[in-house]
Design an enzyme around this catalytic site. Structure first.
Site, PDB file in Angstrom:
ATOM      1  N   CYS A   1     -18.756  17.137 -40.662  1.00 35.35           N
ATOM      2  CA  CYS A   1     -19.489  17.073 -39.026  1.00 35.35           C
ATOM      3  C   CYS A   1     -19.453  15.540 -39.173  1.00 35.35           C
ATOM      4  O   CYS A   1     -18.968  15.079 -37.951  1.00 35.35           O
ATOM      5  CB  CYS A   1     -20.535  18.198 -38.991  1.00 35.35           C
ATOM      6  SG  CYS A   1     -21.225  17.495 -36.980  1.00 35.35           S
TER       7      CYS A   1
ATOM      8  N   CYS B   1     -26.639  23.603 -37.894  1.00 37.91           N
ATOM      9  CA  CYS B   1     -26.406  23.669 -36.704  1.00 37.91           C
ATOM     10  C   CYS B   1     -26.137  24.589 -35.884  1.00 37.91           C
ATOM     11  O   CYS B   1     -27.058  25.134 -35.445  1.00 37.91           O
ATOM     12  CB  CYS B   1     -25.723  22.189 -36.674  1.00 37.91           C
ATOM     13  SG  CYS B   1     -24.463  21.903 -36.573  1.00 37.91           S
TER      14      CYS B   1
END
Length: 383
Positions: free
Chosen positions: A94, A203
């Site tokens: 990410c 997340c």
């Protein structure tokens, strides 16, 4: 800004300086893909907190939707690895693909820098360094990713895949602060996020769901056997290799002692377990890491091509102390072989190996192979 206390304090620190400052909030996960609604979605609360802090600091803020980029560049590649029984790290990809990739492409120009609330540091070096394998007379400063003051909150492992170009234009205002100091500053300044709790977990999974239940929405069950690695006896069945991690308790009903995962065999869809959490089969002496990237891409360590390799330190999990190792060139320029000075426990394919020269991060790659477990006598000798 994420809506947490770290990025809020970062914004406040920068607001005190002579910057043309604005804030950006990334929306990386679209909950409509799961539930067809955004009702009660956590990102909305995060975005509201970002707006409250920015209003207090009188700086503009905007939301950028990067959920499509996150899906294609991070989540789908991780799904393929989980399905094969590997253990990827979405947070590292990410940072590389989204925060310091797609976001950089959207918002930065030559005179724009990106500041984050990561606990990390940056150094500048004009050394060509004897470890560089490419001779150069250049003396221009080059950025180096370094550990922060607060080693307990150190997040440099998650930043190890950042490119030199992105690192050069990144600021880490929390580098010389410890977490309690950040909390104290947030309270002192009356920031709306001062009491906000730490966010934990992957997340897109969040904190309220179990990882295996979440991933089961995307990967169909694939039943296989759980086998005693020593005797070959079948002890039970599993619904997918992705629901087990090397070194963890396999939680097999009816066993007189804890059985831990030692191997996963994708070709047989088989999980192999051993008794106890310190069995020799849980240890490996060396690993192969591929898709390797050096932060200084044109200057890998010179000794890497030597038979003796070069001495460094390595992490293969965020929550571990780096350990001494020797790094050598693999079969090509995108792979390395890392030999631990002492055998290491619970190393899994798909994990990210990050190599350090003292406090400076050199680069990282994906673990694809791990050496056989050490002999029982070696394991006992370490105790």
């Amino acid at each position: 800004m994420s809506g947490g206390v770290d990025s809020s304090v970062t914004a406040r620190l920068l607001a005190e300086q002579d910057y043309d400052l604005s804030a950006v909030f990334m929306r990386n996960w679209d909950t409509r893909d799961e539930s067809a609604t955004d009702s009660g979605c956590e990102w909305k609360k995060d975005w509201e907190d970002v707006q409250r802090v920015c209003k207090m600091l009188d700086i503009p803020c905007k939301l950028i939707d990067l959920s499509r980029e996150y899906w294609t560049r991070v989540f789908e590649p991780c799904l393929r690895l989980w399905e094969k029984g590997e253990t990827p790290n979405p947070d590292i990809w990410c940072n590389r693909e989204v925060k310091f990739g797609a976001l950089f492409d959207r918002i930065t120009s030559e005179d724009t820098w990106l500041a984050t609330g990561h606990y990390a540091d940056k150094a500048w070096s004009t050394q060509t360094t004897s470890r560089s394998s490419i001779p150069t007379s250049a003396t221009f400063p080059r950025p180096q990713l370094a550990r922060p003051l607060d080693r307990n909150k150190d997040q440099t492992y998650y930043l190890a895949a950042i490119t030199e170009a992105s690192l050069a234009r990144t600021l880490f205002p929390l580098a010389r602060l410890k977490k309690p100091e950040v909390r104290d500053l947030a309270r002192q300044w009356g920031l709306p996020t001062a009491q906000r709790e730490e966010s934990m977990g992957v997340c897109f999974v969040g904190e309220k769901k179990r990882f295996d239940q979440f991933i089961a929405q995307y990967i169909p069950p694939c039943q296989g056997q759980i086998v005693d690695h020593i005797t070959g006896k079948v002890l039970g069945t599993h619904q997918g290799l992705w629901s087990f991690t090397i070194g963890q308790n396999a939680r097999i009903p009816g066993m007189p002692e804890r059985m831990c995962v030692a191997r996963k065999d994708p070709s047989k869809n088989e999980v192999r377990v051993v008794p106890g959490s310190d069995h020799p089969a849980l240890y490996v002496k060396s690993i192969v890491a591929e898709e390797w990237s050096w932060i200084w891409a044109d200057s890998p360590p010179a000794e890497i091509r030597d038979e003796s390799g070069f001495g460094a330190r390595v992490q293969f999990r965020h929550r571990m102390l780096d350990v001494p190792c020797t790094v050598r060139q693999g079969t090509d320029d995108r792979s390395v072989v890392i030999t631990f000075d002492e055998p290491q426990k619970a190393v899994a394919a798909g994990q990210i190996a990050v190599v350090w020269d003292d406090a400076i991060c050199l680069g990282c790659g994906i673990i694809t192979e791990a050496g056989d477990g050490v002999a029982a006598s070696d394991a006992m000798a370490r105790r």
